[in-house]
Every structure is written in C-alpha cells, then in structure tokens.
Design a protein around this motif. Structure first.
Motif, PDB file in Angstrom:
ATOM      1  N   GLU A 209       0.807  -1.221   0.000  1.00  0.00           N
ATOM      2  CA  GLU A 209       0.000   0.000   0.000  1.00  0.00           C
ATOM      3  C   GLU A 209       0.837   1.268   0.000  1.00  0.00           C
ATOM      4  OE1 GLU A 209      -3.137   0.504  -0.357  1.00  0.00           O
ATOM      5  OE2 GLU A 209      -3.863  -1.564  -0.331  1.00  0.00           O
ATOM      6  N   SER A 210       1.898   1.294   0.810  1.00  0.00           N
ATOM      7  CA  SER A 210       2.608   2.574   0.992  1.00  0.00           C
ATOM      8  C   SER A 210       4.100   2.407   1.186  1.00  0.00           C
ATOM      9  CB  SER A 210       2.034   3.316   2.206  1.00  0.00           C
ATOM     10  OG  SER A 210       2.255   2.558   3.393  1.00  0.00           O
ATOM     11  N   SER A 211       4.652   1.255   0.787  1.00  0.00           N
ATOM     12  CA  SER A 211       6.081   0.995   1.005  1.00  0.00           C
ATOM     13  C   SER A 211       6.447   1.137   2.477  1.00  0.00           C
ATOM     14  CB  SER A 211       6.953   1.933   0.151  1.00  0.00           C
ATOM     15  OG  SER A 211       6.689   1.728  -1.213  1.00  0.00           O
ATOM     16  N   GLY A 212       5.497   0.801   3.328  1.00  0.00           N
ATOM     17  CA  GLY A 212       5.750   0.894   4.762  1.00  0.00           C
ATOM     18  C   GLY A 212       5.700   2.311   5.285  1.00  0.00           C
ATOM     19  N   GLY A 213       5.180   3.242   4.458  1.00  0.00           N
ATOM     20  CA  GLY A 213       5.160   4.651   4.845  1.00  0.00           C
ATOM     21  C   GLY A 213       4.227   4.928   5.998  1.00  0.00           C
ATOM     22  N   VAL A 214       4.406   6.088   6.612  1.00  0.00           N
ATOM     23  CA  VAL A 214       3.599   6.451   7.778  1.00  0.00           C
ATOM     24  C   VAL A 214       2.644   7.596   7.450  1.00  0.00           C
ATOM     25  CG1 VAL A 214       3.672   7.258  10.147  1.00  0.00           C
ATOM     26  CG2 VAL A 214       5.412   5.685   9.322  1.00  0.00           C
ATOM     27  N   ASP A 215       3.124   8.615   6.748  1.00  0.00           N
ATOM     28  CA  ASP A 215       2.326   9.819   6.507  1.00  0.00           C
ATOM     29  C   ASP A 215       1.902   9.943   5.044  1.00  0.00           C
ATOM     30  OD1 ASP A 215       2.632  10.603   9.181  1.00  0.00           O
ATOM     31  OD2 ASP A 215       4.616  11.396   8.743  1.00  0.00           O
ATOM     32  N   ASN A 216       1.834   8.827   4.348  1.00  0.00           N
ATOM     33  CA  ASN A 216       1.455   8.880   2.939  1.00  0.00           C
ATOM     34  C   ASN A 216       0.026   9.394   2.775  1.00  0.00           C
ATOM     35  OD1 ASN A 216       3.908   7.654   2.753  1.00  0.00           O
ATOM     36  ND2 ASN A 216       3.275   6.126   1.271  1.00  0.00           N
ATOM     37  N   TYR A 217      -0.148  10.244   1.764  1.00  0.00           N
ATOM     38  CA  TYR A 217      -1.477  10.784   1.475  1.00  0.00           C
ATOM     39  C   TYR A 217      -1.665  10.827  -0.029  1.00  0.00           C
ATOM     40  CZ  TYR A 217      -5.316  14.071   0.858  1.00  0.00           C
ATOM     41  OH  TYR A 217      -6.490  14.661   0.467  1.00  0.00           O
ATOM     42  N   ASN A 218      -2.769  10.285  -0.502  1.00  0.00           N
ATOM     43  CA  ASN A 218      -3.089  10.285  -1.923  1.00  0.00           C
ATOM     44  C   ASN A 218      -4.097  11.389  -2.187  1.00  0.00           C
ATOM     45  OD1 ASN A 218      -4.138   9.762  -4.523  1.00  0.00           O
ATOM     46  ND2 ASN A 218      -3.658   7.581  -4.343  1.00  0.00           N
ATOM     47  N   PRO A 219      -3.684  12.492  -2.827  1.00  0.00           N
ATOM     48  CA  PRO A 219      -4.610  13.614  -3.014  1.00  0.00           C
ATOM     49  C   PRO A 219      -5.768  13.281  -3.946  1.00  0.00           C
ATOM     50  CG  PRO A 219      -2.562  13.974  -4.220  1.00  0.00           C
ATOM     51  CD  PRO A 219      -2.348  12.762  -3.379  1.00  0.00           C
ATOM     52  N   GLN A 220      -5.601  12.285  -4.814  1.00  0.00           N
ATOM     53  CA  GLN A 220      -6.673  11.946  -5.750  1.00  0.00           C
ATOM     54  C   GLN A 220      -7.801  11.186  -5.069  1.00  0.00           C
ATOM     55  OE1 GLN A 220      -4.662   9.810  -8.866  1.00  0.00           O
ATOM     56  NE2 GLN A 220      -3.947  11.676  -9.876  1.00  0.00           N
ATOM     57  N   SER A 221      -7.431  10.188  -4.276  1.00  0.00           N
ATOM     58  CA  SER A 221      -8.460   9.368  -3.628  1.00  0.00           C
ATOM     59  C   SER A 221      -8.733   9.775  -2.190  1.00  0.00           C
ATOM     60  CB  SER A 221      -8.041   7.895  -3.657  1.00  0.00           C
ATOM     61  OG  SER A 221      -6.870   7.694  -2.868  1.00  0.00           O
ATOM     62  N   GLY A 222      -7.787  10.481  -1.584  1.00  0.00           N
ATOM     63  CA  GLY A 222      -7.930  10.834  -0.177  1.00  0.00           C
ATOM     64  C   GLY A 222      -7.445   9.750   0.764  1.00  0.00           C
ATOM     65  N   ALA A 223      -6.893   8.651   0.193  1.00  0.00           N
ATOM     66  CA  ALA A 223      -6.375   7.564   1.031  1.00  0.00           C
ATOM     67  C   ALA A 223      -5.214   8.067   1.872  1.00  0.00           C
ATOM     68  CB  ALA A 223      -5.929   6.401   0.157  1.00  0.00           C
ATOM     69  N   THR A 224      -5.180   7.614   3.114  1.00  0.00           N
ATOM     70  CA  THR A 224      -4.232   8.160   4.080  1.00  0.00           C
ATOM     71  C   THR A 224      -3.566   7.045   4.877  1.00  0.00           C
ATOM     72  OG1 THR A 224      -5.624  10.118   4.311  1.00  0.00           O
ATOM     73  CG2 THR A 224      -3.956   9.781   6.012  1.00  0.00           C
ATOM     74  N   GLY A 225      -2.320   7.309   5.293  1.00  0.00           N
ATOM     75  CA  GLY A 225      -1.636   6.457   6.258  1.00  0.00           C
ATOM     76  C   GLY A 225      -0.961   5.243   5.666  1.00  0.00           C
ATOM     77  N   PRO A 226      -0.348   4.441   6.517  1.00  0.00           N
ATOM     78  CA  PRO A 226       0.390   3.256   6.058  1.00  0.00           C
ATOM     79  C   PRO A 226      -0.488   2.284   5.274  1.00  0.00           C
ATOM     80  CG  PRO A 226       0.889   3.729   8.357  1.00  0.00           C
ATOM     81  CD  PRO A 226      -0.235   4.621   7.976  1.00  0.00           C
ATOM     82  N   GLY A 227      -1.757   2.152   5.675  1.00  0.00           N
ATOM     83  CA  GLY A 227      -2.655   1.228   4.999  1.00  0.00           C
ATOM     84  C   GLY A 227      -3.486   1.876   3.912  1.00  0.00           C
ATOM     85  N   GLN A 228      -3.249   3.189   3.630  1.00  0.00           N
ATOM     86  CA  GLN A 228      -3.985   3.922   2.592  1.00  0.00           C
ATOM     87  C   GLN A 228      -5.498   3.722   2.743  1.00  0.00           C
ATOM     88  OE1 GLN A 228      -2.377   5.998  -0.363  1.00  0.00           O
ATOM     89  NE2 GLN A 228      -1.607   6.169   1.718  1.00  0.00           N
ATOM     90  N   ILE A 229      -6.014   4.101   3.889  1.00  0.00           N
ATOM     91  CA  ILE A 229      -7.434   3.932   4.190  1.00  0.00           C
ATOM     92  C   ILE A 229      -8.208   5.161   3.728  1.00  0.00           C
ATOM     93  CG2 ILE A 229      -9.112   3.589   6.039  1.00  0.00           C
ATOM     94  CD1 ILE A 229      -6.970   2.177   7.623  1.00  0.00           C
ATOM     95  N   LEU A 230      -9.336   4.930   3.044  1.00  0.00           N
ATOM     96  CA  LEU A 230     -10.187   6.021   2.589  1.00  0.00           C
ATOM     97  C   LEU A 230     -10.939   6.624   3.769  1.00  0.00           C
ATOM     98  CD1 LEU A 230     -11.658   4.342  -0.615  1.00  0.00           C
ATOM     99  CD2 LEU A 230      -9.958   6.176  -0.534  1.00  0.00           C
ATOM    100  N   PRO A 231     -11.252   7.912   3.691  1.00  0.00           N
ATOM    101  CA  PRO A 231     -11.971   8.547   4.816  1.00  0.00           C
ATOM    102  C   PRO A 231     -13.281   7.846   5.155  1.00  0.00           C
ATOM    103  CG  PRO A 231     -11.109  10.205   3.312  1.00  0.00           C
ATOM    104  CD  PRO A 231     -10.869   8.885   2.653  1.00  0.00           C
ATOM    105  N   ALA A 232     -14.035   7.445   4.128  1.00  0.00           N
ATOM    106  CA  ALA A 232     -15.321   6.789   4.399  1.00  0.00           C
ATOM    107  C   ALA A 232     -15.115   5.450   5.091  1.00  0.00           C
ATOM    108  CB  ALA A 232     -16.082   6.589   3.089  1.00  0.00           C
ATOM    109  N   THR A 233     -14.060   4.726   4.682  1.00  0.00           N
ATOM    110  CA  THR A 233     -13.769   3.438   5.318  1.00  0.00           C
ATOM    111  C   THR A 233     -13.361   3.644   6.773  1.00  0.00           C
ATOM    112  OG1 THR A 233     -13.038   2.552   3.188  1.00  0.00           O
ATOM    113  CG2 THR A 233     -12.370   1.349   5.177  1.00  0.00           C
TER     114      THR A 233
END
Length: 745
Positions: A209-233
């Motif tokens: 999901e994020s190469s083990g990243g901690v503060d990753n943020y996808n501006p297109q989808s809004g996915a956030t964090g190490p697990g790239q979780i969507l805000p609605a999820t």
C-alpha cells in the motif's frame, strides 16, 4: 528340536528344527536391534521435522487456515514464519506446505509454479549390497552403503561436503533483515499473531500500500496512512470493523483487512480484493481475475515471500544442526554407535540440501541477502559435515574392533552374550552371521564361534581399509576447503585493494577537477580529506572527522542566521531612508527639534515614515550583531559608528545621508561575507570554518582600513567589499573576493 534357549537347533538326524520365540528374536536381532536403536537415536532429529511437516500440511488446506492460526498461536515465531525452511527440510516431493508452490491462497498459481520449478530436490537416496564373502549371492548390506567420504549410512545422500549442489556460491552473512519503512520485522510478526494473519501478511499489506510509509497521502483518492485507508472506510467500514479509525495508525489497516478476510470466509485473497477494490466491487464476476487485481495479489505475494525469506535467514544461524546435537551428547557422556552416527551424518546432509533449496527459493523471491545468508549457512554445515563424518568413521572403526576382539575372545556364555550384543549394535557386522544358525547358546554355538570370529576379523580388515580411504578423502576435502577459504580471502583482499586504489584514483581526479574549477572561479582551493588525513586513517575515523566538520559549518549557519536577517534589514532600511533624504533634503534638519521627533503628529507623513524606520534600525542593528569572530571588518566599523551617532531627523541632510550610507555598507559587507563563506564551503567541503574566516580576513585586509576619517572628522566605512551602492548602481570601488584570490599566488 529347539534347545532350552529357544534358538533353532538340529534334530537327531542333523536337520534344522523349528524356531522358538527367543530363537526368532536372535535370528532377527540384526534388523530388530537396528530399528530400535534407530528409533531411539533418531527421535531428536525427527521431532522438529515432524512438527514442521504438520504445519506444512495444515497450511496447504485453505479451509483450515484460521483454525491452524489459532492452534499454533503459541508456537515459536521462528517455526511459524520459516516457510522456506519448512519447504527445504520436508520431503522433496511434498510441497503441501510450500507457500511458494501455489498452495497458499495468497500466491497466484503461476508465480508459485515458476518459483517452485527452481527447487533442487534431494540427491537420490542410495542403497547398496555387497556379495557376502562367505556365501554366494547378495546376502547382506554393505557397511555404510554406497556413499561419499562424508555421506551417511545406507540412506545417505552421497553428497561430498565442501561442494554445492545448487550452483550458488556461499556469501557473507547478511541476515540482518530489515523491512522497508519504520517498523521492525519483529513488530510485523507480532501483528501477524495479533490479527491471525499468515506470516508476512501484515508486512505485505503496508509494503504494497505505501512501502511501509507512515504519513502517505493520496490527493486523488484521499487515502491516508500506512494502509492507505479512505476517509469513508475509516469512518464506517462495516463487517464488524470498528468505526472512526485513525488512518495514520498502521493497525487500522490490519483491522480493516481482518474484517474483510472474515467476511470472505477466511479466504485471504478475497479479503485482499475487498481491501483493494471495495467489498461490492470485489464481489462482481471476474473481479479477482482482473489484471489490476492480479497485479495487486502478485505484489502482496512477493512481499510476503521476501519477508518470510528474510525471517528464515535470520533464524538460520540459531538452528542447531545434527553435528551440534552429537557434540552436545558427547559432552554429556553419551556413547555414540555406528547407527546413531550414520543417522547424524544423514540428517546433516539433508539439512545442507534443505538450506540450499531454501536459498534458491529466497533468491527466486527476490530476497538476495536472505539467499546469501542461507547459502553461507549451508556452507558452514558442509564444514561441520567433514568433522562429523570423521567422527562416524572413528566410531565405526572402534565398533568393528570391539566385535572382532569380543568374538575372538569368547570363552563362556557371558563373553558370548557380550559378543552377540556388539554384533547386533553394529549393522556392518550383521553379514558375518549369515548361514551360521546361531542360537545364542554358547555350548550349541561353539562350533560356529571360530568361523564367526574369522568373519568379523575379515570384515573389520576390509572396512578398516575402506575407512582409511574415506579418512584420506575427508582430509583432502578439508585441505581443499581450507585452500578455497584462503583463496577466497585472498581474492577479497585483492578486490578490496583494487577498489581502494580505484576509489583513490577517482578521488584524486575529483580533487584535480575541484582545484581547477576553484582556480577558474577565483575561489581558494583547500585540499580534501584524502590529502590532509594520514594515510593510515580508517574510513570510520575519516567519517567522524567529516561529520565533526559538517556540524561546525551547520552550527555557524545556525548561529549567524538571525544576524544575517538583521543585516539585510539594516541595509534595506538605510538605503531607503538615505534615498528619501537625497530626494528631499528638507525632510531632516532645518530646525526639527527633539520635541517634534517625540511628537510624530507634528511631522508630515514622509518624516513620520523616516522616524519609524530610524527606530526600526535600532532593533535591526541589535539583531545584526553576530559573534565578534563572525563579523566582517566593515560590520565591526559600522557598530562603532552606530554606537557614536544614530540616524535622526535633527541631523543635517549631508550628515544623515553619510550615516545611513555607512550603516548600509557595514550591513551589506556582512551579507557579502556570509554569501562568500557559503560558496567557500560548497567549493571546499573538507575546509574548516576557521580556514574560511582566515581567508576572508586576508581579502578584507587587502582592501585597506575598514573605515577612514575625512578632513571634517567624519568617519566613512570602507565600501570596497560591497558590490552595489545604496541606490542600486554598481559600486566602482568594489573589489570582489573572487578577483582578489584569482590574482593571489
């Protein structure tokens, strides 16, 4: 008729009679005692492999995956994650527990088959017989079977220690497996246990999901964090997943995946599809077979395999070997037998082959450091195998001598019992019993004892020659191994010397290029560390010197940051107020009293602006005062001028302009010095702060006195170090440091 011992005897006509219970036992003593001894001695070796085979078989059954995770939650993590080792040390044909063979539902079958196809099976088990020297035909197994000098007995692989069956060369141990990102391998192992994931799956999720990243943020989808979780999820995922998850918490991703896997009936691939596509989309026909989904699963499987290979490599150095077990038993005073030693040699051979296969699988999974570690472990075991085979030969020789001595010295029932016991514990001597119809009764067997003694002596002599040949082969193998290790070190040392020489040449070329560039630009050249540090300086010491110097420059930059900002403000304010008075001299002097200056409402707008700026100068002058050693000469002179007189509205226009100009030149000189120091450090990374200051001081001294006094007693700052006049025009008196150093010989 049977005698009182129960052994087969002869009737009155000399014909063999039936066999009693004890007679049957002795007749089958060779096989029976061998099996009993084998069972006892092999127990330790089988325990671990049987446990691993159990785990492997259960892993192959997807329907029992969750049950397996619960049952084995308390198992040692080393066994739980060592998928490569489980594959390597199980039967070559049994790939049920091989997650790389496609039986783990997290691995696409095509990928698993491709990797599994690179396995190297165990060498064929070889058995052999030798003609009985006392009877025709093949009536008994040859002692030791067909084997190499360090192979095991009968079931040995025949592999010569010191050689690799995999085609891979052993490398240095690099078992310090470090997953990408900030979390440790042990942390991922704990998460796997906590959420009931197969080993490596928590790491694979974050790595995918994020190469083990901690503060990753996808501006297109809004996915956030190490697990790239969507805000609605994160707010509400359903499926028993907690609401209002913190997307930046890595465990939030595991909680979501756990809920999806449970919703998918324990099917991990479907759970990943829910995670990647969303539950509704994942349930559409063909969703799991889509190229993007297959790519996601393949990436997840790759990271899973890399993690497990790394963990297997970490455990390799801590896994006891059969040779280690033998050594432990020897220290405990346990007497070894030919059977136990043969089993140990066999087990060692299988473990070597297992590590080699594990190394190949790790390499196929893309984890080269793990492959190198496993190959290094296999190579170390081959070294142990040489010593173990030597011990086996020594035990076999001693056992043969004991049998020959005892059979030759039989004089009564007690000595006859001792001889038969020794023969039963030595499979190499079983063929000596062939056709003798031994009953175990000394009186009845006396006619055959001499023949048996002769046979055991002959077998002892034959095997002694064979053992001598094997010992010689072992010696040669050890010598070859030592020579190989010596050659390897020689090559490494030569490579290190060649690399050092090449690095030195590259550094010398870089130094020449830097020197040429500095001279062309007018920047002084300061030799680098390669020329200033003693030749015997180690890389660690050189790195420490460089780090200390870099810190000194960083401290200088931090210490002068505020002063440079103040100097820039002083220069800007001084140039601004001088320009206003040059344009309208009536703004100052002309009877403006201190009382008016103290009551700004009595001044016009421009005078009020000048008054405001002169007050700001006081603050900025305080900010622009760096430590004395870091001041330019003009800046120091500016401070003296400012301490005597400050710009104010009561000064005559000429005096006001002169004073403002002096402040401008002094402040701008400090900015110029700071800019040159930064360029000097960039052009001379190994130069010290003190060297830069000394060289700039040399330049400033070439410009003359920092300030001078005119005929009217007015002091003027030396403006030769400032490139621009207060009004922005080029300073005709300016002498750049680059121009100065270009002409310095």
């Amino acid at each position: 008729m049977a005698n009182s011992w129960g052994f087969p005897g002869n009737d009155n006509n000399g014909q063999p009679t039936g066999t009693g219970f004890l007679g049957s036992l002795l007749t089958g003593m060779a096989q029976g005692m061998q099996n009993q001894s084998q069972t006892a001695q092999n127990l330790d070796f089988l325990k671990q492999s049987r446990s691993q085979e159990l785990v492997a078989g259960q892993l192959a059954n997807q329907s029992n995956a969750l049950k397996l995770q619960q049952q084995h939650a308390e198992l040692d993590q080393a066994e739980a994650v060592n998928n490569f080792a489980k594959q390597a040390f199980s039967s070559p044909g049994d790939v049920a527990g091989n997650t790389l063979a496609g039986t783990d539902n997290s691995t696409p079958p095509q990928q698993g088959q491709q990797i599994a196809g690179q396995m190297t099976p165990n060498a064929p088990r070889q058995t052999g017989t030798t003609p009985n020297p006392f009877q025709g035909g093949n009536d008994g197994p040859q002692a030791g079977g067909q084997q190499g000098p360090a192979g095991g007995t009968q079931t040995g692989t025949g592999m010569l220690p010191g050689t690799s069956t995999s085609g891979m060369q052993p490398g240095g141990s690099t078992s310090g497996f470090k997953p990408m990102g900030k979390y440790s391998a042990e942390q991922y192992a704990e998460w796997d246990r906590k959420y009931g994931f197969p080993p490596g799956k928590s790491y694979a999720l974050l790595a995918t999901e994020s190469s083990g990243g901690v503060d990753n943020y996808n501006p297109q989808s809004g996915a956030t964090g190490p697990g790239q979780i969507l805000p609605a999820t994160a707010k509400h995922a359903g499926y028993g997943i907690p609401d209002n998850l913190d997307a930046n918490d890595p465990e939030s991703g595991f909680k979501v995946l756990k809920g999806y896997v449970d919703a998918a009936g324990g099917d991990f691939n479907k759970g990943l599809a829910y995670y990647y596509l969303g539950p509704k989309a994942a349930q559409q026909p063909g969703a799991l077979q889509s190229p993007s989904m297959q790519g996601y699963l393949g990436k997840n499987a790759k990271y899973t395999a890399q993690y497990n290979a790394g963990m297997a490599a970490k455990q390799a150095d801590n896994t006891p070997t059969p040779a280690d077990h033998v050594e432990t038993q020897e220290r405990a005073g346990v007497t070894q037998t030919p059977v136990s030693m043969g089993q140990a040699v066999d087990a060692q051979s299988r473990m070597i082959a297992g590590y080699e296969r594990a190394a190949q699988n790790a390499a196929a999974a893309g984890n080269v450091p793990a492959a190198q570690t496993l190959m290094a472990r296999a190579d170390a075991l081959r070294g142990q195998q040489l010593d173990l085979a030597g011990k086996r030969n020594s035990v076999q020789k001693s056992a043969n001598e004991a049998v020959a001595t005892l059979t030759a010295g039989v004089t009564d029932q007690r000595s006859w019992d001792a001889a038969l016991t020794q023969i039963g514990q030595n499979p190499a001597m079983h063929s000596a019993l062939a056709g003798l119809k031994i009953t175990g009764n000394f009186d009845l067997d006396r006619p055959a004892i001499a023949t048996l003694a002769s046979r055991t002596q002959t077998l002892k002599d034959q095997q002694e020659l064979q053992i001598k040949q094997q010992d010689q082969q072992l010696k040669e193998a050890k010598n070859a191994r030592e020579q190989q290790e010596f050659d390897r070190k020689q090559v490494q040392e030569q490579q290190a010397r060649d690399t050092a020489a090449a690095d030195k040449q590259v550094i010398a070329q870089q130094e020449d290029q830097r020197r040429t560039a500095n001279l062309a630009s007018g920047m002084p050249y300061v030799p680098g560390y390669s020329k200033t540090l003693p030749q015997a300086t180690t890389p660690a010491v050189a790195a420490k010197v460089a780090a200390t110097n870099d810190k000194a420059w960083a401290d200088r930059a931090k210490g002068t940051e505020t002063a440079i900002t103040g100097a820039k403000n002083v220069a800007q304010i001084s140039a601004d107020i001088a320009g206003k008075v040059r344009a309208d001299p009536s703004l100052v002097g002309g009877g403006i009293t201190a009382f008016q200056a103290e009551h700004p409402w009595m001044l016009n707008a421009q005078q009020q602006e000048i008054l405001k700026n002169t007050n700001s100068l006081v603050v900025e002058m305080q900010r622009s005062a760096p430590p004395g050693a870091q001041r330019s000469a003009a800046t120091a002179a500016m401070g003296k001028v400012f301490a005597t007189t400050k710009p104010n509205l009561s000064l005559k226009p000429e005096a006001f302009i002169d004073l403002s100009d002096n402040l401008y030149y002094g402040a701008q000189a400090q900015v110029s010095m700071d800019d040159w120091m930064n360029r000097f450090h960039q052009a001379n990374p190994s130069a010290t702060v003190e060297q830069g200051r000394a060289l700039y001081g040399q330049y400033e001294r070439s410009l003359g006195a920092p300030y001078w006094t005119d005929k009217d007693g007015v002091q003027h700052i030396n403006r030769k170090s400032v490139a621009r006049l207060p009004d922005g025009r080029d300073n005709p008196e300016y002498v750049s440091p680059d121009s100065y150093f270009s002409n310095v010989k």
